[in-house]
Design a protein around this motif. Structure first.
Motif, short mmCIF file in Angstrom:
data_model
loop_
_atom_site.label_atom_id
_atom_site.label_comp_id
_atom_site.label_asym_id
_atom_site.label_seq_id
_atom_site.Cartn_x
_atom_site.Cartn_y
_atom_site.Cartn_z
N ILE A 47 0.84 -1.19 0.00
CA ILE A 47 0.00 0.00 0.00
C ILE A 47 0.88 1.24 0.00
O ILE A 47 0.49 2.29 -0.51
CB ILE A 47 -0.98 0.00 1.20
N CYS A 48 2.08 1.08 0.51
CA CYS A 48 3.03 2.19 0.53
C CYS A 48 3.26 2.72 -0.89
O CYS A 48 3.20 3.94 -1.13
CB CYS A 48 4.35 1.75 1.14
N CYS A 53 2.24 6.69 -0.74
CA CYS A 53 2.36 7.21 0.62
C CYS A 53 3.61 8.08 0.77
O CYS A 53 4.70 7.66 0.37
CB CYS A 53 2.39 6.06 1.63
N ASN A 55 5.16 8.68 3.39
CA ASN A 55 5.97 8.26 4.54
C ASN A 55 6.94 7.13 4.23
O ASN A 55 7.56 6.58 5.13
CB ASN A 55 5.06 7.82 5.69
N MET A 56 7.03 6.75 2.96
CA MET A 56 7.84 5.58 2.62
C MET A 56 9.28 5.68 3.11
O MET A 56 9.84 4.71 3.61
CB MET A 56 7.86 5.36 1.10
N CYS A 59 9.10 5.02 6.98
CA CYS A 59 8.69 3.66 7.37
C CYS A 59 9.65 2.61 6.84
O CYS A 59 10.11 1.75 7.59
CB CYS A 59 7.28 3.36 6.86
N TRP A 60 9.95 2.67 5.58
CA TRP A 60 10.86 1.68 5.00
C TRP A 60 12.24 1.84 5.61
O TRP A 60 12.96 0.87 5.80
CB TRP A 60 10.91 1.80 3.48
N ALA A 65 6.97 -2.05 6.10
CA ALA A 65 6.15 -1.81 4.93
C ALA A 65 4.84 -2.54 5.14
O ALA A 65 4.78 -3.51 5.90
CB ALA A 65 6.84 -2.30 3.66
N THR A 66 3.78 -2.09 4.49
CA THR A 66 2.49 -2.74 4.63
C THR A 66 2.09 -3.34 3.29
O THR A 66 2.01 -2.64 2.28
CB THR A 66 1.43 -1.72 5.09
S1 SF4 Z 1 3.54 1.57 6.36
FE1 SF4 Z 1 4.26 3.71 6.28
S2 SF4 Z 1 4.80 4.02 4.13
FE2 SF4 Z 1 3.49 2.20 4.22
S3 SF4 Z 1 1.40 2.98 3.91
FE3 SF4 Z 1 1.73 2.90 6.12
S4 SF4 Z 1 2.46 4.99 6.63
FE4 SF4 Z 1 2.69 4.75 4.43
#
Ligand code: SF4
Length: 107
Positions: A47-48, A53, A55-56, A59-60, A65-66
């Protein structure tokens, strides 16, 4: 012929610096590269990426990661979301077999 005025304050005015919290950090670091490698190597849908997104990098870069299962098309049509919308034609029944082992222990 009409001459356009020269706007000098745009040229001489110092550009205002944006606040730090508004800036997205560049995705760098070993954890980011490891997550990116896993996603690319196993052709995973996240989904990232599908949701664009912002925020990659964060988060990564923290090793998170989602994932999306059964493809990267969503049957809903939320206006705020960048994921492709539609009715998925087919899905890969063997998708879980392609996942890295152990899947949730990428650290
Ligand atoms: S895990 Fe982080 S980068 Fe991935 S969708 Fe959620 S907020 Fe965005």
């Amino acid at each position: 012929m009409v001459e356009l005025p020269i706007v000098t304050n745009l040229i001489t005015e110092e550009r205002k610096k944006k606040p730090d919290w508004l800036r997205v950090k560049l995705p760098i670091g070993e954890d980011y590269r490891r997550v990116r490698h896993l996603v690319d190597e196993y052709k995973l849908h996240t989904i990232c990426q599908s949701g664009n997104c912002p925020n990659m990098g964060e988060c990564w870069g923290a090793g998170t990661a989602t994932f999306m299962i059964l493809g990267n098309v969503c049957t809903r049509s939320c206006s705020f979301c960048a994921v492709k919308t539609g009715k998925p034609n087919e899905y890969d029944e063997d998708e879980p077999r392609e996942w890295p082992k152990p899947f949730f222990l990428c650290r």
